[in-house]
Design an enzyme around this catalytic site. Sequence first.
Site, PDB file in Angstrom:
ATOM      1  N   CYS A   1     -18.525   3.568 -24.708  1.00 50.60           N
ATOM      2  CA  CYS A   1     -19.899   4.056 -24.633  1.00 50.60           C
ATOM      3  C   CYS A   1     -20.321   4.208 -23.181  1.00 50.60           C
ATOM      4  O   CYS A   1     -21.218   3.504 -22.706  1.00 50.60           O
ATOM      5  CB  CYS A   1     -20.828   3.101 -25.357  1.00 50.60           C
ATOM      6  SG  CYS A   1     -20.339   2.868 -27.056  1.00 50.60           S
TER       7      CYS A   1
ATOM      8  N   GLY B   1       0.793  -1.224   0.000  1.00 48.84           N
ATOM      9  CA  GLY B   1       0.000   0.000   0.000  1.00 48.84           C
ATOM     10  C   GLY B   1       0.825   1.272   0.000  1.00 48.84           C
ATOM     11  O   GLY B   1       0.274   2.357   0.186  1.00 48.84           O
TER      12      GLY B   1
ATOM     13  N   PRO C   1       5.063  -4.328  -1.234  1.00 49.24           N
ATOM     14  CA  PRO C   1       4.749  -3.213  -2.124  1.00 49.24           C
ATOM     15  C   PRO C   1       4.380  -3.709  -3.524  1.00 49.24           C
ATOM     16  O   PRO C   1       4.995  -4.635  -4.048  1.00 49.24           O
ATOM     17  CB  PRO C   1       6.059  -2.417  -2.172  1.00 49.24           C
ATOM     18  CG  PRO C   1       7.124  -3.409  -1.860  1.00 49.24           C
ATOM     19  CD  PRO C   1       6.507  -4.441  -0.950  1.00 49.24           C
ATOM     20  N   GLY C   2       3.361  -3.115  -4.107  1.00 50.68           N
ATOM     21  CA  GLY C   2       2.979  -3.435  -5.481  1.00 50.68           C
ATOM     22  C   GLY C   2       3.149  -2.192  -6.340  1.00 50.68           C
ATOM     23  O   GLY C   2       4.137  -2.025  -7.048  1.00 50.68           O
TER      24      GLY C   2
HETATM   25  C1  LIG Z   1      -3.060  -5.208  -3.023  1.00 46.36           C
HETATM   26  C2  LIG Z   1      -2.217  -5.783  -1.974  1.00 46.36           C
HETATM   27  C3  LIG Z   1      -0.888  -5.387  -1.863  1.00 46.36           C
HETATM   28  C4  LIG Z   1      -0.254  -4.341  -2.736  1.00 46.36           C
HETATM   29  O1  LIG Z   1      -0.868  -3.091  -2.623  1.00 46.36           O
HETATM   30  P1  LIG Z   1      -0.173  -1.834  -3.340  1.00 46.36           P
HETATM   31  O2  LIG Z   1      -1.079  -0.703  -3.036  1.00 46.36           O
HETATM   32  O3  LIG Z   1      -0.083  -2.147  -4.777  1.00 46.36           O
HETATM   33  O4  LIG Z   1       1.185  -1.702  -2.710  1.00 46.36           O
HETATM   34  C5  LIG Z   1      -0.120  -5.998  -0.898  1.00 46.36           C
HETATM   35  N1  LIG Z   1      -0.630  -6.947  -0.077  1.00 46.36           N
HETATM   36  C6  LIG Z   1      -1.927  -7.335  -0.155  1.00 46.36           C
HETATM   37  C7  LIG Z   1      -2.414  -8.382   0.750  1.00 46.36           C
HETATM   38  C8  LIG Z   1      -2.748  -6.772  -1.098  1.00 46.36           C
HETATM   39  O5  LIG Z   1      -4.029  -7.157  -1.167  1.00 46.36           O
END
Ligand SMILES: *Cc1c(COP(=O)(O)O)cnc(C)c1O
Length: 494
Positions: free
Chosen positions: A422, A302, A345-346
Amino acid sequence: MAAHTASPLAPDWLQVPEDGNALDPVIFSSGVSRHDDGQLAVQGIPASQLAADYGTPLLVVDEDDFRARARSFRDAFDAAFEDLCGGVDVYYAGKSFLVTPVARWIAEEGLCLDTASGGELAVALRAGVDPARIGLHGNNKSDGELRRALEVGVGRIVVDSLDELTRLAELAQEAGLTAPVMLRLTPGVHAHTHEFIATAHEDQKFGLSMADSSFTEGQDPDLSADAQRMDGPIPGKSPAAQAVAQALAAPSIELRGLHCHIGSQIFEADGFALAAERLLTFLAAIRQDHGVELEELDLGGGHGIAYTSADEPRAPEQIATALAAVVRAVCERLQMRCPRISIEPGRAISGPAGLSLYTVGVRKTVAVDHADGTFPRRYVAVDGGMSDNPRPVLYDADYTAVLASRTTEATPVLSRVVGKHCESGDIVVRDAYLPEDLQRGDLLAVPATGAYCHALSSNYNLLTRPAVVAVKDGVSRLIIRRETEDDLFARETE
Ligand SMILES: *Cc1c(COP(=O)(O)O)cnc(C)c1O
């Protein structure tokens, strides 16, 4: 460019750009710059070249930037936690953007990989990621997904419910294997950007509550005790405490630790710190009740990024240092050994590395009534939209855009970049100042689209999904080809 006045229709956070040709380095990947001829370039490759080679819409991923962000999380957290717990395991959240080459980049940069479904797990395995460095998430994993995770030997299965814990113990026992388990808890902390809220109870589908349960409602008194235990909490005991006891008692479960994930697009460390404190306190209670010191603590993902110039994300070092200080203090107070920390982190790795290129089509200016009068808003339609980036529709997410194929001294006008679907909600960039002389055929770049755009893309209106290009060492290569009409028909059976 002369100073221009803001449109009353613009949101407060949006500034009229002093230089509409400037590229804010906080939003764009490190490889993005203006080429000598004025075009936006990724590692020196001009936007028009990318568009000519691969077409638009196009997702361009700056591979060097992606890898550097992956390394910077690993290095920053390792450094901050080195003397506390020997370092940190960084699990890249694959759901933000996962294709086979990306899974390889993650492994090559020394990170672990989080998957959230059988499909994501399949990509990780296809990429040759060491199963011991893969985690499997999900609030409703199928028996098939759990079985596969056990058989290939994933390093951790993040268990989300008592039901799943029971099923996993049985599946592992049947297979003659031991399931490495992290329990996902809801610590009552929700964080987003600058705020977090702290509660005891949580109204969401994920995780096991740490708050004591006072309910027996919804439980059928005729059900066997076993069946009740699967989906109903025991009064007076939290589902989390119940799961710990159950996991420790199950011979086919190896309880490795606890997990939480408190939100998305978080800028400050304090929400993470409070969640860490609550989970560490819970670990101390487990030690007290069961005489067991669990070895791992995952604080989730997150970590926020800049989608527009109004966002000011923290560097990984800042979050890591602040978090390490809290973890150190809490462990000292509770007189406990610091568990091995992991994070997930994603978007903070994949988001800023990506950029979408679109071709400008129709422009249209509409009159908008406002408390102070009637003002113009210009709509700029591009050749993609909510099918390649549904985040504005789904989450009200803000993005920005710049003219990519040239520079201009034209007046910036308040514009809304929309797609070709649309749907009136089909917005790519809700508010941005774009040059008045924008023409059909110009290229627009929308930065920070590396996360949750390709991943969430669809064929709505039967648009074909964009190609994905990776740029490394100044060379571009196609990693996902553009969809074709044949792809649209590929699953039709008649
Ligand atoms: C979505 C998610 C993440 C990554 O969230 P980001 O906002 O992309 O960093 C990490 N852990 C869990 C369990 C998630 O569901």
